[in-house]
Each structure stands twice: as C-alpha cells, then as structure tokens.
Design a protein around this motif. Sequence first.
Motif, PDB file in Angstrom:
ATOM      1  N   LEU A 892       0.573   4.061  12.413  1.00 34.25           N
ATOM      2  CA  LEU A 892       0.827   3.842  10.992  1.00 34.25           C
ATOM      3  C   LEU A 892      -0.497   3.668  10.236  1.00 34.25           C
ATOM      4  O   LEU A 892      -0.680   4.192   9.135  1.00 34.25           O
ATOM      5  N   ALA A 893      -1.423   2.939  10.846  1.00 31.11           N
ATOM      6  CA  ALA A 893      -2.724   2.715  10.216  1.00 31.11           C
ATOM      7  C   ALA A 893      -3.465   4.028  10.020  1.00 31.11           C
ATOM      8  O   ALA A 893      -4.075   4.274   8.968  1.00 31.11           O
ATOM      9  N   SER A 894      -3.400   4.891  11.030  1.00 31.19           N
ATOM     10  CA  SER A 894      -4.043   6.201  10.936  1.00 31.19           C
ATOM     11  C   SER A 894      -3.468   7.004   9.771  1.00 31.19           C
ATOM     12  O   SER A 894      -4.203   7.663   9.024  1.00 31.19           O
ATOM     13  N   ALA A 895      -2.107   6.907   9.612  1.00 36.32           N
ATOM     14  CA  ALA A 895      -1.461   7.632   8.519  1.00 36.32           C
ATOM     15  C   ALA A 895      -1.884   7.072   7.169  1.00 36.32           C
ATOM     16  O   ALA A 895      -2.126   7.822   6.207  1.00 36.32           O
ATOM     17  N   LEU A 896      -2.002   5.747   7.076  1.00 39.04           N
ATOM     18  CA  LEU A 896      -2.386   5.109   5.811  1.00 39.04           C
ATOM     19  C   LEU A 896      -3.810   5.498   5.397  1.00 39.04           C
ATOM     20  O   LEU A 896      -4.124   5.627   4.216  1.00 39.04           O
ATOM     21  N   ARG A 897      -4.666   5.674   6.397  1.00 39.53           N
ATOM     22  CA  ARG A 897      -6.069   6.017   6.096  1.00 39.53           C
ATOM     23  C   ARG A 897      -6.201   7.406   5.486  1.00 39.53           C
ATOM     24  O   ARG A 897      -7.080   7.650   4.662  1.00 39.53           O
ATOM     25  N   THR A 898      -5.304   8.317   5.902  1.00 36.42           N
ATOM     26  CA  THR A 898      -5.476   9.714   5.473  1.00 36.42           C
ATOM     27  C   THR A 898      -4.500  10.161   4.393  1.00 36.42           C
ATOM     28  O   THR A 898      -4.792  11.085   3.638  1.00 36.42           O
ATOM     29  N   ASN A 899      -3.343   9.493   4.310  1.00 37.42           N
ATOM     30  CA  ASN A 899      -2.327   9.931   3.345  1.00 37.42           C
ATOM     31  C   ASN A 899      -2.761   9.629   1.916  1.00 37.42           C
ATOM     32  O   ASN A 899      -3.251   8.545   1.625  1.00 37.42           O
ATOM     33  N   ARG A 900      -2.601  10.617   1.028  1.00 36.55           N
ATOM     34  CA  ARG A 900      -3.036  10.460  -0.366  1.00 36.55           C
ATOM     35  C   ARG A 900      -1.861  10.205  -1.331  1.00 36.55           C
ATOM     36  O   ARG A 900      -2.079   9.944  -2.505  1.00 36.55           O
ATOM     37  N   SER A 901      -0.625  10.306  -0.804  1.00 39.16           N
ATOM     38  CA  SER A 901       0.533  10.213  -1.715  1.00 39.16           C
ATOM     39  C   SER A 901       1.309   8.910  -1.586  1.00 39.16           C
ATOM     40  O   SER A 901       1.924   8.447  -2.544  1.00 39.16           O
ATOM     41  N   LEU A 902       1.305   8.283  -0.419  1.00 40.58           N
ATOM     42  CA  LEU A 902       2.136   7.106  -0.168  1.00 40.58           C
ATOM     43  C   LEU A 902       1.714   5.918  -1.026  1.00 40.58           C
ATOM     44  O   LEU A 902       0.572   5.444  -0.934  1.00 40.58           O
ATOM     45  N   ILE A 903       2.629   5.430  -1.826  1.00 45.34           N
ATOM     46  CA  ILE A 903       2.306   4.282  -2.698  1.00 45.34           C
ATOM     47  C   ILE A 903       3.260   3.099  -2.473  1.00 45.34           C
ATOM     48  O   ILE A 903       2.997   1.993  -2.932  1.00 45.34           O
ATOM     49  N   ASP A 904       4.370   3.313  -1.758  1.00 41.40           N
ATOM     50  CA  ASP A 904       5.345   2.237  -1.538  1.00 41.40           C
ATOM     51  C   ASP A 904       5.774   2.276  -0.082  1.00 41.40           C
ATOM     52  O   ASP A 904       6.389   3.240   0.372  1.00 41.40           O
ATOM     53  N   LEU A 905       5.452   1.209   0.673  1.00 37.67           N
ATOM     54  CA  LEU A 905       5.774   1.157   2.097  1.00 37.67           C
ATOM     55  C   LEU A 905       6.530  -0.132   2.406  1.00 37.67           C
ATOM     56  O   LEU A 905       6.031  -1.233   2.148  1.00 37.67           O
ATOM     57  N   ASN A 906       7.716   0.007   2.947  1.00 37.98           N
ATOM     58  CA  ASN A 906       8.542  -1.146   3.308  1.00 37.98           C
ATOM     59  C   ASN A 906       8.658  -1.225   4.823  1.00 37.98           C
ATOM     60  O   ASN A 906       9.276  -0.386   5.462  1.00 37.98           O
ATOM     61  N   LEU A 907       8.043  -2.272   5.399  1.00 45.95           N
ATOM     62  CA  LEU A 907       8.072  -2.498   6.845  1.00 45.95           C
ATOM     63  C   LEU A 907       8.750  -3.827   7.174  1.00 45.95           C
ATOM     64  O   LEU A 907       8.576  -4.373   8.266  1.00 45.95           O
ATOM     65  N   GLY A 908       9.521  -4.355   6.227  1.00 43.18           N
ATOM     66  CA  GLY A 908      10.159  -5.655   6.415  1.00 43.18           C
ATOM     67  C   GLY A 908      11.146  -5.690   7.559  1.00 43.18           C
ATOM     68  O   GLY A 908      11.614  -4.661   8.058  1.00 43.18           O
ATOM     69  N   ASN A 909      11.470  -6.915   8.011  1.00 46.34           N
ATOM     70  CA  ASN A 909      12.454  -7.137   9.072  1.00 46.34           C
ATOM     71  C   ASN A 909      12.129  -6.369  10.349  1.00 46.34           C
ATOM     72  O   ASN A 909      12.995  -5.707  10.925  1.00 46.34           O
ATOM     73  N   ASN A 910      10.874  -6.412  10.746  1.00 44.87           N
ATOM     74  CA  ASN A 910      10.445  -5.837  12.015  1.00 44.87           C
ATOM     75  C   ASN A 910       9.674  -6.891  12.795  1.00 44.87           C
ATOM     76  O   ASN A 910       9.720  -8.083  12.451  1.00 44.87           O
ATOM     77  N   LYS A 911       8.993  -6.490  13.854  1.00 39.19           N
ATOM     78  CA  LYS A 911       8.220  -7.430  14.685  1.00 39.19           C
ATOM     79  C   LYS A 911       6.789  -6.918  14.873  1.00 39.19           C
ATOM     80  O   LYS A 911       6.269  -6.837  15.986  1.00 39.19           O
ATOM     81  N   LEU A 912       6.141  -6.588  13.752  1.00 41.73           N
ATOM     82  CA  LEU A 912       4.772  -6.074  13.843  1.00 41.73           C
ATOM     83  C   LEU A 912       3.813  -7.147  14.354  1.00 41.73           C
ATOM     84  O   LEU A 912       2.851  -6.846  15.075  1.00 41.73           O
ATOM     85  N   GLY A 913       4.041  -8.382  13.978  1.00 43.49           N
ATOM     86  CA  GLY A 913       3.210  -9.481  14.442  1.00 43.49           C
ATOM     87  C   GLY A 913       1.803  -9.429  13.879  1.00 43.49           C
ATOM     88  O   GLY A 913       1.411  -8.491  13.161  1.00 43.49           O
ATOM     89  N   ASP A 914       1.013 -10.442  14.241  1.00 41.08           N
ATOM     90  CA  ASP A 914      -0.365 -10.542  13.734  1.00 41.08           C
ATOM     91  C   ASP A 914      -1.212  -9.360  14.170  1.00 41.08           C
ATOM     92  O   ASP A 914      -1.976  -8.787  13.375  1.00 41.08           O
ATOM     93  N   SER A 915      -1.058  -8.951  15.424  1.00 38.57           N
ATOM     94  CA  SER A 915      -1.889  -7.854  15.940  1.00 38.57           C
ATOM     95  C   SER A 915      -1.601  -6.552  15.198  1.00 38.57           C
ATOM     96  O   SER A 915      -2.511  -5.772  14.899  1.00 38.57           O
TER      97      SER A 915
END
Length: 1019
Positions: A892-915
């Motif tokens: 996901l981080a790799s996609a965020l670094r290169t994507n030029r269009s994404l402005i709204d990302l909802n990752l709620g109610n998951n278990k991404l954690g601190d790492s």
Amino acid sequence: MAEGFNSGVYPISSKRLTLDNDPNSKITEFLTNCKDDQLLLLTKFYRDRLEQAIEGVARLCLMFAACDHIGVKESHKVKEIADSGNLADCSKLLLNLVIEKGPRALRVMWESFVEMHRGLPKLEKILRELPTLGPDAFVHMNIPQGLSEVPSNLKDLQQKHKETLRVQTETLRVNTILIKEKVKIFQLVGRYAELTVISTVRDRTLVEHELLARGRDHEEWREKDLRKELEKIRTDQLFQSSFSQRKFKSGNSAAVSGVPGIGKTTMVQKIVYDWATGKIYPHFQFVFNFKFRDLNTINSRINLRNLILDQYPYFGNILGELWKNPEALLFIFDGLDEFKDSIDFADNRRNTEPQYMCTDPECWCEVSDIVYSLIQHKLLPGCSVLVTSRPTALHLLEKADISVWAEILGFVGDERKGYFNKFFEDQTVAAAVFKHVEENEILYTMCYNPSYCWILGLSLGPFFTQRDRKRQQVPKTITQLYSYYIYNILKNHGREIENLRDVLLKLGEMAHTGVSEKKIVFRDGDLIKYKLEPSQFLSGFLVELLEKDESAQSVVYTFPHLTIQEFAAALSQFLTPDPGEIGKLLSEAHSEEDGRFEIFLRFVAGLSSPQSARPLEEFLGPFLHQTTCRVIDWVKEKVEGQIGDSQTGTGKRKLLNTFHYLFESQNKALARNTVGSMETLSFSGLRLTPIDCAVLSHVIGLCDTIKHLDLLECYIQCEGLQRLGPVLHKCQELSLYRNEVGDSGVKLLSAALRNPECKIQKLDLRVNGLTDSCAEDLASALRTNRSLIDLNLSHNKLGDSGVKLLSVALRNPDCKIQKLHLQGNDLTDSCAEDLASALSTNRSLIDLNLGSNKLGDSGVKLLSVALRNPDCKIQELRLSRTALTDSCAEDLASALRTNRSLIDLNLGNNKLGDSGVKLLSVALRNPDCKIQELRLYNNALTDSCAEDLASALSTKQSLRILYLGFNSFTDQSVPALRRLILTCRSLEVIWLQQNQFSPNGKRQLESLRESRPGLRVFV
C-alpha cells in the motif's frame, strides 16, 4: 441400511449442543431427553411445517453430507432438485432421507435446526413450541388419527347425514349476467379453485377500506412470505395438527378470516363436502354446518338440540347419543360478521350469571350464548368449532379460546390462471382472457380475490367470444372494467325497467350514502327514502346490482361487492341533472383519512374518460358535460396541489392516490399538463403494490425526464419493477435501496440500461438480494450503456464470480462508470486480480468501495499493483473491514508513493497496527502523495506510531480529514497530535474519539479548536 429405531437415548453430541453455552437451553434439554422413538414421532408430527421451514436451506444438506448422515448420491439429488427451483420437493426429499437413515441422522437434523434457526422464523417458531408440549405429548402423537369407531346404532344415521351433506355441497351455484338462466350450476370438485391459506391472521383492527387495506396487506404478507415468516396451512390441518395452540387437548376452536369475496363460504362448502365423502377429518363422526345469516332468523331462545333439528330433522331423538362423545363432533359457523347479535367473549357475566350460561345442549338460551359456549368449551367440552369471518368482525374473537388462527390470502401465482381455466368451458377463451389480464398489471393484481376474478370473467369474456366486440376496446383500467360489468347487465336486462337513468341515479345516491357511512346492508326503509320501489328489485336487471336476502330477520339488500356499491355511487355523480358543488363533495371525500372514499374517487375520475363513459351512455344517455369538466378540473387541482406537499408519509400516499385518479381518467393531456414537467418523485418508505407501480409507470411515461425517482424501502420486488420497466430509462437518478428486486429484477433493469435512450446516471441497488446470477446481464448493460456513472451494489451477495464478470465490463473502453460500490458482497482475494486489471485499464472509474469484504492482505497486494499503474484514475478507495494487517502495508505504501490520483483512502476497521502505519507514514511524506482524506480508525494503533504518523502528515498540506478514533492512543501521543493539528494548516476535521486520553489530555486537544476558524477536533 437404515438404523433401527429403539427406545434408547442416542447421546447428543457435546460439540453441537451444550446446555451451558446454548441460549436455547430449554429446547436443547427437551431434545436431549427425547428417546429415539420419540424423536421420530416429533419429526412426523411437525413434518408438514418442517417442510415449509427448511425450504431452500441448502446448508442443511451440506451439513448432513459432511457428517456422513446422508450419502453423497442422495446429497447430489437434493441439490439437483433445489437448483431446479423446486424447493418444496427438495425439503420433502431431505426429510425422507433423514427419517430413512435412522435415529442418528434425525438427531443431527434437530441439532442442526437449533444451531441454524436464527433468520429462519418458521423454524424458530417450531423450536420455541417444543418445551411447551407437556409430558403426555408423545402419547398423543402415537395415537393414530384414523377413522374413529362409530357406535353401531349411529352408523345408519351417519351415512344418511353424510349423504345429505354431500348432496347439499356437491354443486356450486354461480350467478351469471350473460345468459338467460339466472344461476348456473357447476360440480364443486370441477369448479373449486384452491386458495392460499396462512396459519396466522393480520392485525385484527381494520382502519382502511377493506379492499385497499387487503390489497396493501396482501403485498406485505407476500413480502413476509418471501422472508419465510408465513406458514401455509391446509384446510385438513385446522384441527388436531401441530398448528394448534391447544396441542393434544380435546376440542379445538379455529377461526378463518378473509375479506369479502375471498372464498370463505366456498371453502367451508368444500370442507363439508370433503368430510362427507371421506377425504378429511375421519376422527369427526358428525359435522354440523350453520350460517350466521340463517341464525339471524331465530328471534327467541332455543337449545342446541332444536338448532340442529331445525336444519337436520332426521336426527330425531338420537342426539342424546351424540352428546356422549363430543370429541367426535365438529360445529361450523360461517360468517360471524353477518350475525345480528354481538358475542362478547370478554364478558365475565357469561361465566357467573345463570341467564348467560349455556352448559347443556338441552338448555334454552340465546343463539349467541350457544355459539359462545361451544367456542369456549363450556358446552359439549371436547367438541371442535370452526368460525369464519371478515376482518371487520374478527376483533370479536380476540378474547375467545381460539387454538388456530388462519387467513385466506386468496390466489397466488398459478392459482389465478387455474380459476379462469375453470371459469370458461372453452380453454381458448380462458387462455385469451387470462393473457389479457396478465398483461394488464392493474387487472392482474386484482386477481388474488376470486370475486374480482368473477367480475373479470363476466366482463372480459364477451370481448373474446362475441364477434362484434373490438379487441382494442378491452378494459384496461378498473373503471373501464366495472363500466363493462354494468354494461353487460344493462344489455341483458336494461329493457325490463322504465326510467333507467333515474333509477340508477337514486340507487347511486343510496350507495354513496352507504360509502360515506360505511354501510353495506340496506333495508326497505332505505329504498323508500330514495324513492326506490322495493318491488322493482325483483326484476332481472336490479337483482344483478342489488341482491335481495330474505333469510335474515327482515328483507335486506346488498351490492354483490363493496366495489360495485362504490361504482354505483360514482356513476350517480354523472347522472344528476345538477352537478351542484361536486368539487366540494370530491374534496371532502379526498380529505377523509381512513380511505373509505379512495376507490369511489378513482371511479369518479375514471368516469370522466370517454372510454369508460361511452358503453354506459349507450343505455343511460349522455353524461352531463358540465360534470365531466368539473371532475377534470378537480383532478388537475388535486394533482398540482399534492405535488408540492409530498414530503410526509401522508403526503406521499395522497400524491399516489392523485396519480391513480390520473391513471383512471386516461386523460393524457391532463396528465402532461400536471406532471409532465415534474422532476423529482419520492415515495421512500411507502409500501408500493404492483398496482401502484403500474400507475406510477403510466405517470412517468407522460413526463419528459425524471431527475430523481426515489423508491427507497418501497418493497416493490420484481413484480413491481416489472410494471415500472418500460419507463425506467427516463429517470436520471434511480434509488431502489431495499426493494428485494432480486436477480430477475436486475435483468429488467439491465434491459432499461441497454435502451439507447437511457438517461440513468445514478443507480442504487443496495440490499436487494442480488447474486452472481444477475452479473452477466448487468455486465452486458455496463458495456453498452453511455449514461450510467454511479452504481451502488453494496450489501448483496454477488461474490467473486459476480465481480469477475463485472470486471470484464469495466475493462471495456466504452464503460462510463465513475463510482462503483461493492461493500459487503462476500468478496475474497479470488476476485482481486480481475478488479486490479479493471483498475489498470479503466479511464473513468474514480471511486471504488470494497469495504466489508474479506479481501485480506493478498487481495490488497494485487490491488496495489493496479494503483501503481500511471493509467489508474482512482481518487477514492474504501477498504474498511477487509481483514488487512501490516503484511500488506509495504504494498500500500508503494502505491501511495507513486499514485497521483488517490485523494481519499479508507482503511478503517482493520488490523494494520503500529508497524503497518509506520510503513504507510513513510509513503505519506512523499510530496507526490496527494491524500486529502485518510481513515485509520479501529486499527489497533498505539503511541508507538503516533510520532511517525504526525511527522508525515504535519507537512501534508493536502490533508483535510483524518480519522484516528477507536484506537489506543494515550496522553503520550498528545504532543505529536497537537503538533500535527497546528502545522497541517489544510486540516479541517480530526476524529480522535474512543482512545485512552485522560481528561487533561482531551482538554489539550480540544483547546486547539480555537487555533483557526473552521477547524473541528473531536476527542
């Protein structure tokens, strides 16, 4: 080889049922204590109801197959039948197989029922009854329900009685207006059409016009039936069956409700005939059938002995022998609503004061006391009683000791066609009439009621049997239908009476007073008041319109049906020489809240139409032009006024009624002038019947374009959508949330989307029971449609296979979809590659909601590849509750670094954690990342990631909204969060609720609300 049944107890598996963990412990305890032979008896006793309860529950079969309790071959057979759509046969076969396999399979089945009953109301109802059965239940279940032994001295009498009843009931008398004979006689067996009867009854308080209330309730019951709440009951199950609330007790009272014309009396006739010919209820040795209408003629005290002897004199002095065995007696009382006396079951005096008590069949008392005492088991305790009634009188039985409540729903599905096949001897005519009815949604929906079918048969038959009738003139509206019904009477009998117009005017005026006062029974005094000679009603003509009944206390007259009375009332408005203040009369009728005038007003509007008026004018002379003009003006005024007052439920209902007026008028110019420019139509929350949908279709068809058709939670289902099908393409925004349109409904919608003139831009199909079966049709529509840009399919069951088909359409360069919502559709990583491929190539899709699906890390890794593609145009991506962990964060981080269009990302109610968030934070620092809204609520975040996240977002001047609620941040994170809020000047909203801040920490964060205008901080 099936296991043998024995009296031992096969131990319940601890895995499935443990009393400590099972919330249904009483049910579990009951089943645990059941011996093998008892479990078999229980299954057989509830068999009919179980067949209904498990219809279509495929997971039962899979469960049994997995446990090796039915073989693979048998399991495939069950699945094959289920796939063919024959759910009833499927459940029958499944129960047969389980019973054959023996006690172990039976136990597994009942265990499965307890485990899976939630969401299956019929099954839940059965399970709730089990602990209440009582200690002697299995003894009673084991008693065969065969023919009871008739004492030798009663056998000849029983045979004579059966023969008498058979002769009385074997023929059906049907009124006819199309041939010389007044009544046509048919064999009951050949003419009787089966009706759907349900083992419950609707609210016994009827506040609306019976026809309307039943029409709407009919759709509501059907909708409940689809949710598997209603249990069907056969007429042979009204007594001594699992439906009874007095199981295994001697004597039952059953009440069957039904609206006028639905077939109560004919059903009673069939029950008596079937008993007399040995088909049902062999345990009843004698059946006595009474009509309340006949009981009205008894004006003095009487005892049960004489009540029977009046009707069945051949019993003579033998009745004393019958009293000795009341369990073998069934008493039927038909038409409680017609009884002249009131029976108050809540009156305690009947239990304490001798003059009201009737405990001996030789005791002289009022008829009402006899009926009361039989129903309440005070007279001949142990006998059984059947009472029928219209819903209007059903409240009288609320305090009665009724063990089975049932309601006749009328014809369902093919039962409608069956009626016409029996109505017409010529099956070619039957097919032609039914085809016309089926194609006309208004007429078709009326066909749940046999009396309407009768009117349809009488009115439509001539169009398909007489050569001089033109097919294009066949009635299309209810007014036209009733107009031709009266026309046929006039044609056959009109010459029998002078001053026809004047007599119908007076008759209509009396009818109107009746509608106004909710009066359906008229006496000689009423006729004289309206200058109608009672003798005139002996003529062949008027007997068709006003039926004379001399069996009651005095001579009374009733219209064959309430709707015929309403039509006569409407017709009189056009026959009067002076219309007077007809506009005021119609407005007052329209303002009545209880619906008593709704059908009357529809008929008035309909009679302003030349198509409805012309047949009647042939015999009655021309309608007053001034009246017609005033009616049209009134309809115009009401429609225009109601369009601006349709925000409330009452307003929506009244608007719908005015649309019915427009439909009945068939006045296209009037409709175009009033609704042609209307842009928004909202009936959200209002239950719409197929008739309503047909009327709505008619109105929309006259409009240029509807910007928004809002049918949220209208429960129109596929049948309603079918009526709307021809005009759906004219709507720019179509809201069909929670309408249970199903896959077949989507096929209809897809046809509208493929229409070259389709204007639909936004389509909401949330919560409609869709599966992958409709995906191919939808995909086909998406490939060709040029208007649809917003499609919401959330909370259905499209599954991976369905979304794969949609993804193919999304890859089509002609697909114009910009927003696609697939939240809660049972998706997994299996469809992720297809979706990713679509994202990589599609040039229009900017908003994708995949929340509440089990995509998992592997699925999101595949989507991240598409996000890195420079051709991907996605701006909003919602992945809340998709089972994500830190394993997918790097992708996901790799996609965020290169994507030029994404402005709204909802990752709620998951278990991404601190790492996981630390990895995302690195990408968020990238200046090319343009994120504006970021949702990370409920992701098991702690203070450990606060500094990284705050540091990354502090300089992100695109960020407007940040959700970090429902995590585990403490006061330790407050400095970092304060810095983020102060330095990220673009931030407008930050949600920090449901974390672990102290009151002081909360105050520090809340104080920042004053740092700049418009900033909202929620802690």
